[in-house]
Design an enzyme around this catalytic site. Structure first.
Site, PDB file in Angstrom:
ATOM      1  N   GLY A  96       2.986 -29.573  -3.787  1.00  0.00           N
ATOM      2  CA  GLY A  96       4.076 -28.315  -4.128  1.00  0.00           C
ATOM      3  C   GLY A  96       5.101 -28.592  -3.067  1.00  0.00           C
ATOM      4  N   GLY A  97       5.921 -27.795  -2.540  1.00  0.00           N
ATOM      5  CA  GLY A  97       7.179 -27.958  -1.867  1.00  0.00           C
ATOM      6  C   GLY A  97       6.951 -28.682  -0.576  1.00  0.00           C
ATOM      7  N   GLY A 325      31.478 -56.873  -7.777  1.00  0.00           N
ATOM      8  CA  GLY A 325      31.292 -55.560  -6.837  1.00  0.00           C
ATOM      9  C   GLY A 325      30.093 -55.948  -5.947  1.00  0.00           C
ATOM     10  N   ALA A 326      29.204 -56.607  -6.424  1.00  0.00           N
ATOM     11  CA  ALA A 326      27.817 -56.903  -5.439  1.00  0.00           C
ATOM     12  C   ALA A 326      28.451 -57.593  -4.223  1.00  0.00           C
ATOM     13  CB  ALA A 326      26.783 -57.466  -6.411  1.00  0.00           C
TER      14      ALA A 326
HETATM   15  C1  HXC Z   1      -6.016 -21.361   0.985  1.00  0.00           C
HETATM   16  C2  HXC Z   1      -7.340 -23.264   0.450  1.00  0.00           C
HETATM   17  C3  HXC Z   1      -6.126 -24.012  -0.014  1.00  0.00           C
HETATM   18  C4  HXC Z   1      -5.043 -23.151  -0.272  1.00  0.00           C
HETATM   19  C5  HXC Z   1      -7.739 -25.197  -0.298  1.00  0.00           C
HETATM   20  N1  HXC Z   1      -8.230 -24.035   0.307  1.00  0.00           N
HETATM   21  N2  HXC Z   1      -6.673 -25.159  -0.348  1.00  0.00           N
HETATM   22  N3  HXC Z   1      -7.078 -21.921   1.131  1.00  0.00           N
HETATM   23  N4  HXC Z   1      -4.753 -22.117   0.393  1.00  0.00           N
HETATM   24  N5  HXC Z   1      -3.782 -23.801  -0.511  1.00  0.00           N
HETATM   25  C6  HXC Z   1      -9.628 -23.864   0.904  1.00  0.00           C
HETATM   26  C7  HXC Z   1     -10.391 -23.747  -0.401  1.00  0.00           C
HETATM   27  O1  HXC Z   1     -10.569 -22.590  -0.843  1.00  0.00           O
HETATM   28  C8  HXC Z   1     -12.164 -24.183   0.311  1.00  0.00           C
HETATM   29  O2  HXC Z   1     -12.282 -23.152   1.076  1.00  0.00           O
HETATM   30  C9  HXC Z   1     -11.315 -25.049   1.264  1.00  0.00           C
HETATM   31  O3  HXC Z   1     -10.048 -25.024   1.408  1.00  0.00           O
HETATM   32  C10 HXC Z   1     -11.776 -26.631   0.722  1.00  0.00           C
HETATM   33  O4  HXC Z   1     -11.236 -26.566  -0.484  1.00  0.00           O
HETATM   34  P1  HXC Z   1     -12.152 -27.318  -1.775  1.00  0.00           P
HETATM   35  O5  HXC Z   1     -11.247 -27.060  -3.027  1.00  0.00           O
HETATM   36  O6  HXC Z   1     -13.309 -27.110  -1.786  1.00  0.00           O
HETATM   37  O7  HXC Z   1     -11.708 -28.861  -1.175  1.00  0.00           O
HETATM   38  P2  HXC Z   1     -11.493 -30.017  -2.067  1.00  0.00           P
HETATM   39  O8  HXC Z   1     -12.711 -30.027  -3.313  1.00  0.00           O
HETATM   40  O9  HXC Z   1     -11.726 -31.270  -1.220  1.00  0.00           O
HETATM   41  O10 HXC Z   1     -10.041 -29.987  -2.660  1.00  0.00           O
HETATM   42  C11 HXC Z   1      -9.170 -29.894  -1.855  1.00  0.00           C
HETATM   43  C12 HXC Z   1      -7.669 -29.507  -2.463  1.00  0.00           C
HETATM   44  C13 HXC Z   1      -7.862 -28.441  -3.183  1.00  0.00           C
HETATM   45  C14 HXC Z   1      -7.295 -30.720  -3.409  1.00  0.00           C
HETATM   46  C15 HXC Z   1      -6.676 -29.411  -1.549  1.00  0.00           C
HETATM   47  O11 HXC Z   1      -8.532 -27.383  -2.435  1.00  0.00           O
HETATM   48  C16 HXC Z   1      -6.709 -27.705  -4.064  1.00  0.00           C
HETATM   49  O12 HXC Z   1      -6.375 -28.203  -5.073  1.00  0.00           O
HETATM   50  N6  HXC Z   1      -6.190 -26.592  -3.320  1.00  0.00           N
HETATM   51  C17 HXC Z   1      -5.030 -26.181  -3.700  1.00  0.00           C
HETATM   52  C18 HXC Z   1      -3.534 -26.904  -3.958  1.00  0.00           C
HETATM   53  C19 HXC Z   1      -2.616 -25.976  -4.181  1.00  0.00           C
HETATM   54  O13 HXC Z   1      -2.297 -25.874  -5.364  1.00  0.00           O
HETATM   55  N7  HXC Z   1      -1.730 -25.692  -3.244  1.00  0.00           N
HETATM   56  C20 HXC Z   1      -0.656 -24.780  -3.238  1.00  0.00           C
HETATM   57  C21 HXC Z   1       0.559 -25.862  -3.868  1.00  0.00           C
HETATM   58  S1  HXC Z   1       2.037 -25.084  -3.894  1.00  0.00           S
HETATM   59  P3  HXC Z   1     -13.669 -22.522   1.389  1.00  0.00           P
HETATM   60  O14 HXC Z   1     -13.636 -21.321   2.404  1.00  0.00           O
HETATM   61  O15 HXC Z   1     -14.456 -22.644  -0.012  1.00  0.00           O
HETATM   62  O16 HXC Z   1     -14.392 -23.873   2.419  1.00  0.00           O
HETATM   63  C22 HXC Z   1       2.417 -25.085  -2.214  1.00  0.00           C
HETATM   64  C23 HXC Z   1       3.971 -24.283  -2.125  1.00  0.00           C
HETATM   65  C24 HXC Z   1       4.483 -25.258  -0.872  1.00  0.00           C
HETATM   66  O17 HXC Z   1       1.978 -25.679  -1.247  1.00  0.00           O
HETATM   67  C25 HXC Z   1       6.031 -24.477  -0.934  1.00  0.00           C
HETATM   68  C26 HXC Z   1       6.751 -25.284   0.146  1.00  0.00           C
HETATM   69  C27 HXC Z   1       8.194 -24.984   0.310  1.00  0.00           C
END
Ligand code: HXC
Length: 430
Positions: A96-97, A325-326
């Site tokens: 994500g961001g 130019g380079a």
């Molecule tokens: C809250 C989260 C989380 C999140 C993971 N967890 N990502 N909780 N917010 N973004 C929690 C899970 O619920 C889980 O909780 C524990 O962390 C471990 O996650 P798993 O999925 O079991 O682990 P794993 O298989 O190792 O996978 C890790 C992962 C996956 C690849 C990071 O969890 C994932 O894809 N998460 C979501 C990623 C995502 O889409 N993020 C948002 C991106 S957008 P429990 O309680 O079951 O242990 C963004 C916007 C940012 O970030 C903008 C900035 C400007």
């Protein structure tokens, strides 16, 4: 979120590390505040900051508070840019961001085994574009080291990534207001044989190795825009930045990607006071519709700008050819290089001899094609010879290849006391 300070090579460094074992390392409000706090500590204490990234991104339950947390981190990244070195070590997911914090830092290191960086993940890609793609194909280390240019270095695993972060820091000062750390001087390696035939490619790293301290060259982005080689090295113990055309990739031409790669590196070196050593062997900018429509005018200007504004000591060595130019862009005297040297067999001109005589002797050649050889020889000796450039002070001296190391080192030494402001400029991503 674990934050703290530590010493690396007896210098204080600030660190933060995301713990993937706690809610997937996701970033909530307080998590973000801890990162910003330790960044502020680095800013106040004038020390580098290293971020170890392994996170599921914005903590979904916290909504806008998590998003604002990222915003405050990005703002802090920008405030620190060009003031203290910022290194991102991506050990796991960075989605994500969230990817924009590493992108704002000076160096991005990705661990080969687990790191992924993408703005939108595979599931979203599938939903929006119907494209089926794995995380590795979308944002693994191969993509970012070869195609996007996001990653400066790829490590074999987490331990290797941390070693690389320490190695990068060994070339950089703790802040823009200090000098980079000197190491014990080492002799140069062996200068590789460079073929006189301009059409023969060779690996410019063989020339770099014969000029800088033995084994001191750390190449950055080695697989991205391979036609330009960049990296840190040492000259008699002093850290320097190296920029060199690579004749074995795209014949050493400059293009948009190489220009941006070089520009950001030159600006980083200038921000942190590292002298620049430029090795030139280029037939010019890469011609063609792809480059022109891809913005080579706009993007090539970045390298030109970076060299022209740099206030660190700047030395150029023309190894074989410097055309068009380079020639100008690659830290020429007219852009403000402190010293430009050329090897005896080098050629400097608006363009190569074949193309040049077709333009300026079109009529003579149509009338008598047998004069081609004579006109070529005449052009080479009266226009392209480095003596011509030396006679009008475009270069300072024609030097034997075997003397390059000693002459560059002596010139660098003469510039040791070059005055530098405590803050030059930021290291804007480009
Ligand atoms: C809250 C989260 C989380 C999140 C993971 N967890 N990502 N909780 N917010 N973004 C929690 C899970 O619920 C889980 O909780 C524990 O962390 C471990 O996650 P798993 O999925 O079991 O682990 P794993 O298989 O190792 O996978 C890790 C992962 C996956 C690849 C990071 O969890 C994932 O894809 N998460 C979501 C990623 C995502 O889409 N993020 C948002 C991106 S957008 P429990 O309680 O079951 O242990 C963004 C916007 C940012 O970030 C903008 C900035 C400007």
């Amino acid at each position: 979120m674990v934050t703290g300070i530590a010493n690396i090579d007896e210098r204080p460094v600030a660190l933060f590390s995301q713990d993937p074992g706690v809610l997937g390392g996701s970033l909530g409000e307080i998590h973000a505040q801890k990162i910003v706090r330790v960044m502020e500590h680095a800013e106040r204490g004038l020390m580098p900051i290293i971020g170890l990234i392994d996170s599921g991104g914005a903590r979904i339950q916290e909504g806008v508070a998590a998003l604002d947390g990222y915003g405050t981190i990005f703002r802090a990244n920008v405030r620190l840019s060009g003031r203290v070195p910022q290194i991102s070590v991506v050990l796991g997911p960075c989605a994500g961001g969230a990817v924009y914090s590493p992108a704002l830092t000076d160096i991005v290191i990705m661990a080969k085994d687990r790191a992924h960086m993408f703005v939108t993940g595979p599931k979203v890609v599938r939903a929006v574009t119907n494209e089926n793609v794995t995380a590795a194909e979308l944002g693994g280390p191969v993509v970012h080291s070869q195609q996007s240019g996001v990653a400066h270095l790829v490590a074999s695993d987490a331990e290797d990534a941390l070693r690389l972060a320490r190695q990068v820091l060994s070339y950089l000062p703790s802040s823009a207001s200090e000098s980079a750390p000197f190491s014990a001087p080492a002799p140069a390696g062996t200068l590789a044989d460079i073929p006189h035939n301009f059409r023969k490619p060779y690996d410019v790293r063989g020339a770099i190795g014969g000029i800088v301290d033995l084994d001191s060259f750390l190449e950055l982005q080695p697989k991205y825009a391979r036609n330009l080689v960049i990296g840190f090295a040492r000259m008699e113990g002093q850290p320097v930045g190296i920029i060199a055309n690579q004749p074995q990739a795209l014949a050493g031409t400059l293009n948009s990607a190489a220009s941006e790669k070089g520009a950001r590196f030159v600006r980083m070196c200038d921000a942190f006071g590292l002298p620049l050593i430029t090795l030139v062997d280029t037939p010019g900018f890469l011609p063609g519709t792809k480059e022109e429509s891809g913005g080579v005018i706009r993007r090539g200007a970045k390298l030109l700008y970076a060299f022209a504004e740099a206030r660190v000591p700047r030395i150029t060595v023309i190894l074989r050819k410097a055309f068009g130019g380079a020639y100008i862009v690659m830290n020429s005297k007219s852009l403000g290089a402190d010293a430009v040297f050329a090897w005896p067999h080098s050629h400097i001109a608006v363009m190569g001899a074949e193309g040049a005589i077709d333009v300026i002797h079109r009529r003579e050649l149509t009338a008598d094609p047998s004069r081609r050889h004579e006109l070529l020889a005449d052009y080479q000796s009266t226009v392209m010879d480095p003596l011509v450039a030396a006679s009008r002070l475009s270069i300072d001296e024609i030097i034997e290849p075997s003397h390059t190391r000693a002459i560059v080192a002596a010139t660098l030494f003469s510039l040791t006391r070059t005055r530098r402001p405590s803050f030059r400029h930021d290291n804007l991503p480009q």
